[in-house]
Write an enzyme that holds these catalytic residues in place. Structure first.
Site, PDB file in Angstrom:
ATOM      1  N   ASP A  57      51.516  50.381  61.165  1.00  0.00           N
ATOM      2  CA  ASP A  57      50.545  51.254  61.736  1.00  0.00           C
ATOM      3  C   ASP A  57      50.464  50.680  63.164  1.00  0.00           C
ATOM      4  OD1 ASP A  57      48.840  53.016  62.031  1.00  0.00           O
ATOM      5  OD2 ASP A  57      46.945  52.098  60.825  1.00  0.00           O
ATOM      6  N   TYR A 115      48.380  51.183  67.047  1.00  0.00           N
ATOM      7  CA  TYR A 115      47.060  51.140  67.847  1.00  0.00           C
ATOM      8  C   TYR A 115      47.254  51.608  69.105  1.00  0.00           C
ATOM      9  CZ  TYR A 115      42.344  48.752  68.277  1.00  0.00           C
ATOM     10  OH  TYR A 115      41.160  48.233  68.478  1.00  0.00           O
ATOM     11  N   HIS A 140      40.894  55.000  71.822  1.00  0.00           N
ATOM     12  CA  HIS A 140      40.479  54.521  70.870  1.00  0.00           C
ATOM     13  C   HIS A 140      40.246  52.890  70.882  1.00  0.00           C
ATOM     14  CE1 HIS A 140      40.186  53.687  66.516  1.00  0.00           C
ATOM     15  NE2 HIS A 140      41.152  52.926  66.356  1.00  0.00           N
ATOM     16  N   ARG A 167      32.711  44.781  70.410  1.00  0.00           N
ATOM     17  CA  ARG A 167      32.381  43.688  71.126  1.00  0.00           C
ATOM     18  C   ARG A 167      31.811  44.202  72.442  1.00  0.00           C
ATOM     19  NH1 ARG A 167      37.896  43.590  69.867  1.00  0.00           N
ATOM     20  NH2 ARG A 167      38.418  44.791  71.997  1.00  0.00           N
ATOM     21  N   GLU A 218      41.160  57.913  59.862  1.00  0.00           N
ATOM     22  CA  GLU A 218      41.891  57.756  61.228  1.00  0.00           C
ATOM     23  C   GLU A 218      42.981  58.819  61.321  1.00  0.00           C
ATOM     24  OE1 GLU A 218      43.177  53.509  61.563  1.00  0.00           O
ATOM     25  OE2 GLU A 218      41.483  53.165  62.325  1.00  0.00           O
ATOM     26  N   GLU A 235      46.070  60.301  62.543  1.00  0.00           N
ATOM     27  CA  GLU A 235      47.311  59.912  63.264  1.00  0.00           C
ATOM     28  C   GLU A 235      48.396  60.673  62.979  1.00  0.00           C
ATOM     29  OE1 GLU A 235      47.994  55.602  62.385  1.00  0.00           O
ATOM     30  OE2 GLU A 235      46.029  55.099  61.904  1.00  0.00           O
ATOM     31  N   ASP A 266      45.019  57.689  57.748  1.00  0.00           N
ATOM     32  CA  ASP A 266      44.948  56.263  57.420  1.00  0.00           C
ATOM     33  C   ASP A 266      43.487  55.883  57.079  1.00  0.00           C
ATOM     34  OD1 ASP A 266      45.788  53.757  57.149  1.00  0.00           O
ATOM     35  OD2 ASP A 266      44.965  53.295  59.036  1.00  0.00           O
ATOM     36  N   ARG A 322      35.571  50.522  56.899  1.00  0.00           N
ATOM     37  CA  ARG A 322      35.049  49.759  57.953  1.00  0.00           C
ATOM     38  C   ARG A 322      34.389  48.372  57.615  1.00  0.00           C
ATOM     39  NH1 ARG A 322      38.690  51.757  61.436  1.00  0.00           N
ATOM     40  NH2 ARG A 322      38.583  53.801  61.584  1.00  0.00           N
ATOM     41  N   GLN A 328      36.928  46.046  55.965  1.00  0.00           N
ATOM     42  CA  GLN A 328      37.683  45.565  57.366  1.00  0.00           C
ATOM     43  C   GLN A 328      36.848  44.455  58.151  1.00  0.00           C
ATOM     44  OE1 GLN A 328      38.965  49.078  59.356  1.00  0.00           O
ATOM     45  NE2 GLN A 328      40.293  47.736  61.039  1.00  0.00           N
ATOM     46  N   TYR A 346      39.099  40.923  58.083  1.00  0.00           N
ATOM     47  CA  TYR A 346      40.212  40.998  59.042  1.00  0.00           C
ATOM     48  C   TYR A 346      40.416  39.799  59.903  1.00  0.00           C
ATOM     49  CZ  TYR A 346      38.095  41.577  63.843  1.00  0.00           C
ATOM     50  OH  TYR A 346      37.433  41.422  64.663  1.00  0.00           O
ATOM     51  N   LYS A 383      42.322  48.733  54.338  1.00  0.00           N
ATOM     52  CA  LYS A 383      43.216  50.113  54.643  1.00  0.00           C
ATOM     53  C   LYS A 383      44.196  50.363  53.346  1.00  0.00           C
ATOM     54  CE  LYS A 383      42.626  50.048  59.226  1.00  0.00           C
ATOM     55  NZ  LYS A 383      42.728  51.539  60.021  1.00  0.00           N
ATOM     56  N   THR A 397      46.718  55.850  52.109  1.00  0.00           N
ATOM     57  CA  THR A 397      46.935  56.557  53.155  1.00  0.00           C
ATOM     58  C   THR A 397      47.616  57.919  52.919  1.00  0.00           C
ATOM     59  OG1 THR A 397      47.701  54.198  54.237  1.00  0.00           O
ATOM     60  CG2 THR A 397      48.438  56.043  55.511  1.00  0.00           C
ATOM     61  N   THR A 453      45.007  55.512  65.492  1.00  0.00           N
ATOM     62  CA  THR A 453      44.287  56.655  65.423  1.00  0.00           C
ATOM     63  C   THR A 453      44.229  57.238  66.894  1.00  0.00           C
ATOM     64  OG1 THR A 453      42.689  55.362  64.251  1.00  0.00           O
ATOM     65  CG2 THR A 453      41.747  57.297  65.791  1.00  0.00           C
ATOM     66  N   GLU A 491      34.285  56.303  65.647  1.00  0.00           N
ATOM     67  CA  GLU A 491      34.085  56.684  67.218  1.00  0.00           C
ATOM     68  C   GLU A 491      32.986  57.930  67.395  1.00  0.00           C
ATOM     69  OE1 GLU A 491      37.928  56.225  69.480  1.00  0.00           O
ATOM     70  OE2 GLU A 491      38.341  56.345  67.242  1.00  0.00           O
TER      71      GLU A 491
END
Lengths: 398, 398
Positions: free
Chosen positions: B116, B118, B123, B132, B187, B189, B221, B225, B228, B232, B241, B245, B332, B346
């Protein structure tokens, strides 16, 4: 007591009997069991009616055998033991022994998914100190769950396969550059081989470990530290690991390791309910790492913080299903002392403290280097059994 | 112009012809091609000598067909087009058309490794801002390489498979707790399906994309959250995850997307040599996300920063080999606007800005919710072709 020449008293005696897949004499790949310096041709034994395993032993991988489940695994092992110990069977069985030197050992099973854990507190602590000096060596989640991630199943290779030095991006003070890795490392690990699948959506409990897991391989999870350091945020290791993961040609059945289970380190803080394994046991496997034939480390597997049963329960607590051929590895096995670490990153403290190998100062792997990981475990009655070695030689980048 | 009833002018017309695997009428699973509201039974067509594909079409997965390579893929597509357009073939072929409503669609291929990426700047930027705040939204490596990681191949399921809400650990102000995820997300994709394998140790160049990749699936996917976020660091997403999927039942061949290639966004800073694709093109796929039947987003795939050819070159630059059935997903797909994002993280800005769905305020997924991702692409002569939808309904945790 086995009648096989030279096998009695060997670390590959009749208490061991690991499974593999081999090719010899121009015949198709088939399953075999190692006994001393021979491979018992299980494909031929099954074809001759000496062993019953639903036709699983004449195949080019162990997967069909792995799928049979524990009662069948135990029955086949008992029967093979009988064939190799009762001299009445010798006339029929001896012709099925192939000298090890004449057997080409192949990848023993087709890997479904490959998961790599990070379950040695000493290793995680060392890595934390090397990469995040001055901060707590373990991240806040580490003692609450066995940290793990998925690796690349398609590049799991059998012991002896050359390892081509990977090319990739690494950070430099002048920005990223692309080229052959300059910090190629090893990770000495123990891998668990899943035989019996599970149902999507249904967790596998800690108590169900032995129903699903057939046995153990040794693993060298080759790691390009420079590639890994640049790529791994925020989604984890990728190309720094995916170029090759070597496994031993022999899968040691759990049945051979019955005397190797020992209490695992106490866990504090207490773990979540789904991770409470009773008994809380690990495996007393004594690993050794040889760098160009020189023993540089003896990682003790018994000290792993998270046990294989906990890893399996964690892997599936979200409902993820298991498939026959799934492989999950322990993560680098490191003990508390410098001569017990399972990576050269730790052995040379990030490359800052070179070691002497073959008379030369060394940090990471050079082209032509060979690394071999071996292990032994206590067998019954004070005996010792050997796990199949995992070895590989570094070839230059292409 | 096809003679198949109702197919002319459909988004599943003769310019589309995606491949899948289906079961109907008690017969074994076999390959099929969708045409309008029918499935052409390719297994039967091959058995009748109407199509030649080395016996690959009567199998329960497309893998044998995928392994044949581009010349054969193109030849089979041309032959199927001929069968469905030349009315001379109608008497022989019409009996092989199975109404879609009578076909059970299965996972079209056995997934080897699942990677997968990114690769949407929007995204990655949104996620960075949400998690962050006050820091640069993209990490320093993001524009130098397509960030990616391995997912769990064994839990890739076909569209329509129920998704059981995963259980796992999440952080709370009072420490970690274990229970059903409370932040279950999607997600949207696009996935790329590898047909032709490569050799271990040998990178696949950007120019070799179409030699290895057969076609495209839509991917959801599913992502927990909360699980994760807690697990992670430092090794990336794992149980957040790996529970499921979903992929579309139809694999759209690249040959059907010839008119959908468009210039990809300019890349600054310049990328490493092995990532320079000429032409630098992406695919103009227009995705749509429906939440309980209500369209909530329209993610534009054409704006992805990293192209599928670059992803493939990156995946293999370290010498990692490809296998038939490898699946790599884009990550995503999100555009610059809030109504173009491919995740509910999002869409609701981390859950802080609920949206109205079915008259109710919503953030993450509730049990019983159904999410469907669809897409269209420009076909030849101003036509539009549809990609197979990927849909799934959330079932309660067990």
């Amino acid at each position: 007591m086995t009648w096989v020449t030279g096998a009695e008293g060997s670390a590959y005696g009749v208490r061991n009997l690991p499974y593999g897949v081999f090719r010899s004499g121009g015949a198709e790949p088939r399953a075999g069991v190692r006994i001393g310096e021979f491979v018992l041709d299980l494909g031929a034994a099954e074809a001759a009616g000496l062993v019953l395993a639903a036709g699983a032993l004449g195949r080019p991988t162990l997967n069909a055998f792995l799928a049979l489940g524990r009662p069948q695994w135990t029955a086949v092992r008992q029967r093979v033991t009988e064939l190799l110990t009762d001299s009445a069977h010798r006339p029929a069985v001896e012709p099925l022994l192939v000298p090890l030197a004449e057997a080409e050992l192949l990848l023993p099973f087709e890997v479904a998914d490959y998961v790599d854990f990070y379950s040695s507190e000493h290793h995680a602590g060392n890595v934390g100190q090397i990469f995040r000096p001055g901060q707590p060596p373990l991240l806040p989640n580490w003692k609450h769950l066995p940290i793990g991630y998925h690796g690349r199943a398609g590049t799991v290779v059998v012991s002896g396969t050359p390892v081509v030095r990977p090319t990739g991006q690494r950070a430099t003070p002048d920005g990223p550059v692309c080229g052959p890795s300059v910090r190629l490392d090893i990770e000495a690990e123990v891998g668990f081989v899943v035989g019996v699948p599970s149902v999507l959506g249904e967790p596998v409990g800690v108590a169900d470990f032995a129903d699903h897991v057939f046995g153990v391989v040794l693993v060298n999870d080759w790691s390009a530290r420079d590639i890994q350091a640049w790529e791994y945020q925020p989604l984890g290791p990728f190309l720094g690991k995916s170029f090759a993961t070597s496994v031993s040609a022999w899968v040691t059945p759990l049945d051979a390791l019955a005397d190797a289970f020992v209490p695992a380190p106490e866990q504090d803080p207490p773990v979540a309910e789904y991770l409470r394994d009773v008994p809380h046991v690990g495996l007393d496997l004594r690993l050794a790492v040889e760098w160009n034939g020189e023993r540089v480390s003896e990682p003790p597997f018994a000290g792993m913080y998270w046990t294989p049963a906990q890893q399996l329960a964690h892997l599936t607590v979200n409902g993820a299903s298991l498939r026959t051929g799934d492989l999950y590895a322990s993560g680098t096995v490191s003990g508390p002392r410098r001569d017990q670490v399972g990576s050269f990153l730790e052995l040379t403290w990030g490359g800052a403290e070179p070691v002497t190998v073959g008379g030369a100062e060394r940090t990471f792997l050079a082209d032509g280097d060979t690394v071999t990981v071996t292990a032994t475990a206590p067998g019954p009655d004070g005996t010792t059994i050997a796990l199949g070695e995992v070895t590989g030689t570094v070839h230059p980048a292409r």
